[in-house]
Design a protein around this motif. Structure first.
Motif, PDB file in Angstrom:
ATOM      1  N   ALA A  97      -5.937   5.864  -3.246  1.00  0.00           N
ATOM      2  CA  ALA A  97      -6.085   6.009  -1.801  1.00  0.00           C
ATOM      3  C   ALA A  97      -6.352   7.460  -1.423  1.00  0.00           C
TER       4      ALA A  97
ATOM      5  N   THR B 108      -4.215  10.621   8.561  1.00  0.00           N
ATOM      6  CA  THR B 108      -4.956   9.375   8.672  1.00  0.00           C
ATOM      7  C   THR B 108      -4.047   8.224   8.267  1.00  0.00           C
ATOM      8  N   GLY B 109      -4.385   7.025   8.734  1.00  0.00           N
ATOM      9  CA  GLY B 109      -3.540   5.882   8.454  1.00  0.00           C
ATOM     10  C   GLY B 109      -2.313   5.926   9.341  1.00  0.00           C
ATOM     11  N   SER B 110      -1.389   5.012   9.123  1.00  0.00           N
ATOM     12  CA  SER B 110      -0.183   4.955   9.938  1.00  0.00           C
ATOM     13  C   SER B 110       0.980   4.450   9.109  1.00  0.00           C
TER      14      SER B 110
ATOM     15  N   SER C  29       1.650   4.054   5.066  1.00  0.00           N
ATOM     16  CA  SER C  29       0.380   4.321   4.390  1.00  0.00           C
ATOM     17  C   SER C  29      -0.283   5.611   4.868  1.00  0.00           C
ATOM     18  N   SER C  30       0.423   6.427   5.633  1.00  0.00           N
ATOM     19  CA  SER C  30      -0.161   7.661   6.154  1.00  0.00           C
ATOM     20  C   SER C  30      -0.530   8.624   5.035  1.00  0.00           C
TER      21      SER C  30
ATOM     22  N   SER D 273       0.808  -1.221   0.000  1.00  0.00           N
ATOM     23  CA  SER D 273       0.000   0.000   0.000  1.00  0.00           C
ATOM     24  C   SER D 273       0.840   1.269   0.000  1.00  0.00           C
ATOM     25  N   THR D 274       2.141   1.154  -0.291  1.00  0.00           N
ATOM     26  CA  THR D 274       3.002   2.329  -0.324  1.00  0.00           C
ATOM     27  C   THR D 274       3.826   2.349  -1.603  1.00  0.00           C
TER      28      THR D 274
END
Length: 375
Positions: A368, A306-308, A311-312, A213-214
């Motif tokens: 995203a 948002t996210g961490s 994936s922030s 996701s990055t």
């Protein structure tokens, strides 16, 4: 505080903790004269235990994301005033400048005896931009525009809440802290071969996200073998062989800089804007640790994270005059119109500017960001 200090690649001072990270076996020391072998855990401990409190040096930053270079200083917003109709556009221009070309800066730091002194001089062609922080006083100066912003904190209860530097010149130390904070249980942490940076021997600490996701493929952090100070950070996009972004010391002096370097008097003819940071701005700990660097920003304009980890996503609320941003010629030149706004897509970072002026940025797929904007 003004949008002048919003940063798209945050450089907050955060704890060097990689909780649950997958720590791999280090590579062998190799030839005679190489550094003693250390595991990834030992190199992380070296960074966390660094006791360097003063240094000066030259930092070279390069970006190769496939975007055209902007003129040096094009994004400078030092003279923007609160509520200015073009402050949002200036902030966006500054963020775009970060993603293009090369930047050179002189950096001076003194945190000894509780001092929070910092000076960054961004060297433009025939001009310079300066950030000078001494205690509760902060100056941002643009010699080309002959403008300066002077901010005074009403309280010094949180001296580390605002380690301000120009958006395009985060130091290797600041960037390393950010990336180490992003590492989690989905990150492989390994030690590569020995490297030399600014004439100093260093361990190559490599962070490799395993999440799909990055956009980040790997982050290489050169850690000074003697002090634990990060000397260079290189970021490689997923699927790429060469770094897309690099911030590196090219010269480094570990002696404490003279105190007068942290004093600043605006040259004659400079237009100065005075501001005050609210005393309670940084007193409440945010729920999301990634949002610590925005603790001093008023709620109405505070970015939302948002996210961490990798994936922030950072959301910057629309300004009082969002049309200055959405109608910017620079935005039209560098972005592609998509449903609901405009998209700036690079190998390492995507930025989505919604039609209502909100901005979403992160090292994540464009989908995203668009999904975050739709929520």
């Amino acid at each position: 505080m003004s949008k002048v200090w919003k940063r798209w690649i945050p450089a907050a001072v955060v704890g060097v903790v990689v909780a649950g990270a997958a720590v791999a076996v280090p590579l062998s020391a190799g030839a005679a004269g190489a550094l003693p072998t250390k595991s990834a855990e030992e190199v992380l401990a070296l960074v966390a235990g660094s006791s360097v409190t003063g240094f000066s040096g030259t930092v070279e930053q390069t970006s190769d994301l496939g975007l055209p270079s902007l003129p040096a200083g094009a994004g400078s917003a030092s003279g923007s005033s609160e509520g200015s109709s073009d402050s949002s556009a200036a902030a966006a221009s500054s963020a775009l400048e970060l993603l293009t070309g090369s930047h050179t800066a002189r950096v001076y730091v003194d945190t000894s005896n509780g001092a929070g002194n910092l000076r960054v001089q961004v060297l433009d062609q025939l001009a310079e931009r300066d950030v000078i922080r001494s205690g509760d006083s902060l100056w941002l100066y643009d010699s080309a525009k002959q403008t300066a912003v002077h901010a005074t904190a009403a309280s010094t209860s949180a001296p580390d809440a605002d380690p301000t530097s120009p958006a395009e010149t985060a130091t290797p130390q600041q960037l390393a802290q950010k990336f180490l904070a992003a590492a989690d249980s989905t990150t492989d942490v390994t030690v590569g071969g020995d490297v030399t940076v600014a004439g100093r021997s260093a361990y190559d600490l490599v962070l490799t996200p395993q999440s799909g996701s990055t956009l980040v493929g790997a982050v290489s952090i050169a850690v000074d073998s003697a002090t634990g100070l990060p000397l260079r950070v290189e970021v490689t996009a997923a699927g790429a062989a060469d770094p897309a972004f690099s911030s590196s010391f090219t010269a480094l002096d570990l002696s404490t800089p003279p105190a007068d370097l942290f004093s600043f008097t605006p040259p004659a003819g400079t237009t100065v804007t005075e501001k005050t940071v609210p005393s309670g701005a940084a007193s409440t700990a945010p729920a999301n640790p990634a949002q610590e660097q925005y603790a001093h920003v008023p709620d109405a304009s505070k970015p939302v994270v948002t996210g961490s980890g990798w994936s922030s996503i950072v959301e910057i609320p629309a300004g009082s005059d969002s049309s200055a941003l959405t109608s910017s010629p620079l935005l039209a030149q560098l972005t592609t119109p998509v449903a609901g706004g405009n998209l700036l897509s690079t190998t390492l970072l995507n930025v989505f500017v919604a039609s209502d002026g909100r901005v979403f940025a992160g090292s994540v797929p464009a989908e995203a960001l668009e999904a975050a904007a739709a929520q």
